[in-house]
Design a protein around this motif. Sequence first.
Motif, short mmCIF file in Angstrom:
data_model
loop_
_atom_site.label_atom_id
_atom_site.label_comp_id
_atom_site.label_asym_id
_atom_site.label_seq_id
_atom_site.Cartn_x
_atom_site.Cartn_y
_atom_site.Cartn_z
N CYS A 136 -1.73 75.32 1.41
CA CYS A 136 -0.90 76.45 0.98
C CYS A 136 0.34 76.02 0.19
O CYS A 136 1.02 76.85 -0.39
CB CYS A 136 -0.49 77.28 2.19
SG CYS A 136 0.65 76.41 3.28
N CYS A 162 0.87 72.58 7.47
CA CYS A 162 1.86 73.60 7.86
C CYS A 162 1.63 74.06 9.29
O CYS A 162 2.52 74.67 9.89
CB CYS A 162 1.78 74.78 6.91
SG CYS A 162 0.22 75.69 7.06
N CYS A 171 -5.09 77.29 7.22
CA CYS A 171 -5.07 76.05 6.43
C CYS A 171 -5.85 74.95 7.14
O CYS A 171 -6.56 74.17 6.50
CB CYS A 171 -3.64 75.59 6.18
SG CYS A 171 -2.74 76.68 5.05
N SER A 215 -0.83 76.20 10.24
CA SER A 215 -1.55 77.48 10.38
C SER A 215 -3.04 77.22 10.57
O SER A 215 -3.61 76.27 10.00
CB SER A 215 -1.33 78.36 9.15
OG SER A 215 -2.25 78.02 8.14
N CYS A 270 2.03 70.99 2.71
CA CYS A 270 0.67 71.32 3.17
C CYS A 270 -0.26 71.35 1.96
O CYS A 270 0.01 72.08 1.01
CB CYS A 270 0.67 72.67 3.89
SG CYS A 270 -0.99 73.21 4.35
#
Length: 515
Positions: free
Chosen positions: A474, A440, A445, A442, A471
């Motif tokens: 998450c 994703c 993650c 982030s 992902c």
Amino acid sequence: MTESNKQESKTVEKEMTLPPKAENFGEWFNAIIEAGSLMDVRYPVKGLYVWYPFGFGIRKRVYTIIRELLDNTGHEETLFPLLIPETEFMKEAEHIKGFEEEVYWVTHGGTSPLDVKLALRPTSETAIYPMYKLWIRSHADMPLLLYQVVNTFRYETKSTRPLIRLREITSFKEAHTVHATWDEAAEQVEKAVEIYTDFFKRLSIPTLLSKRPEWDKFPGGDYTKALDVIMPDGKTLQVGTCHHLGTNFAKTYDIRYETETGDQAYANQTCYGISERCIAAMISLHGDDKGLVLPPEIAPVQVVIIPVLFRKGAEEVMAACNDVMARLKGEGIRVEMDASDLRPGAKYYKWEMKGVCLRIEIGPRDLENRSAVLVRRDTGVKETAPLDTIVDTVKAEMKAMHDDLYDAAVEKMNSMVHPCTKLEEVKEVLGNGVATIAWCGSEECGKKMEDILDAGILGIPEHLKHENGICPVCGKETDKIVYIAKKYWICVFEKRHETPAVWRPPGFFFLYYQL
Ligand code: P5A
Ligand code: ZN
């Protein structure tokens, strides 16, 4: 023992010391550094090595290519001093954070302490940008595209290794560019990526391109795009980086210009660098258990002629060999003749170790047919070539060798990139290359993935999209994918996030250095 016998037995001894590359790549690499006459590792300072003349011949040709590519794309070569005053070095907080642990300091001139300590450049932003402040006046002064090839010093604390992790990087090619707008600088980053990709192709090396995650970008930059090579043991080596610096350094070093409307604006900058790691990648990808395999453009010796001599017909054979040698030389081909009294096996060994692209053997029987035997270093394939057209055959084989080396390396790389959808799959494939998986984007993650996998995120290959990706941490939908790899030869700023952030807020930093 005669002199030549002595030589032969020494050579044979060396022959037995090159360990099998497929089984123990690390040992093979260390062994070929010496056996391939690249570097002498006995210099008595850790992380500093000496180029043998033969290795330096390889370096010269590799750097001729990068110079040519840069010169043809509007860059100009320059040369800045090695020493940087502490006052300039300490101006850019993020940059210092990235490099402070790596810097060597000159503190004395003779026995007198210096008023201002001098840093040995770990890279040259802080040497070059105070001068850019003086040079950039108006929009007409841009773009400014300069580069230099110099030595830089980094006090690497992890284990050092010739060509790969050095404390004196002897062959640091760094480019520093200045542009009016952020977009123009971004375009320059793309051009740099293209130049580097072409450069590595000339070395028959395919690369993986990705945008580094936020926590792994160059200290003081906006973003970093990097090229990695998958080494034979499946781990990755970062061989080139291109950084968008935004206006961050321009604000620190006050690099401003007058716009067309008469306003003052901060300049946008980029910088990009490669080091002799490119040579490490080249010898690692192409070399084999017999020694170096070099793309013809790089090989210090491209052709070796071996006269096959018997008492009968020796004169004619030597005459034919001399003739072929003269014709090849006339075409600018780097050719040697080995008429020594080493036994044939020892001669093959010696020239194969040095990565000579083609071996030409001429004996009395070949002469009867007005032909010679040609042997390719990379494939070992033998062919019979007519003497009259041998120069053309050599040229064609050298061209084919470059392309074949590249194609083989691309095939190998592709077989080592493994698309995955689950973290368990990633774990399995990491011993044998690089994994791709949805992400994703982030930081949370990303870091979790790194922890779970005990591996590193290389970055996002922006040119590849993942349809309907999820992902794995998450569960969010994403079209981004990420390269994950075991990368043990990391460079300075990649280690930055290992240091707890609480230790070094910029305020503490300046306080520390003012004391
Ligand atoms: C770009 C050029 C810079 O220093 N400043 C000017 C920017 N980037 S970098 O990523 O830190 O380094 C550029 C490349 O140099 C190689 N490299 C090394 N090679 C050998 N030994 C080292 N100790 C070392 N450190 C970095 C990497 O290939 C890196 O991408
Ligand atoms: Zn996520």
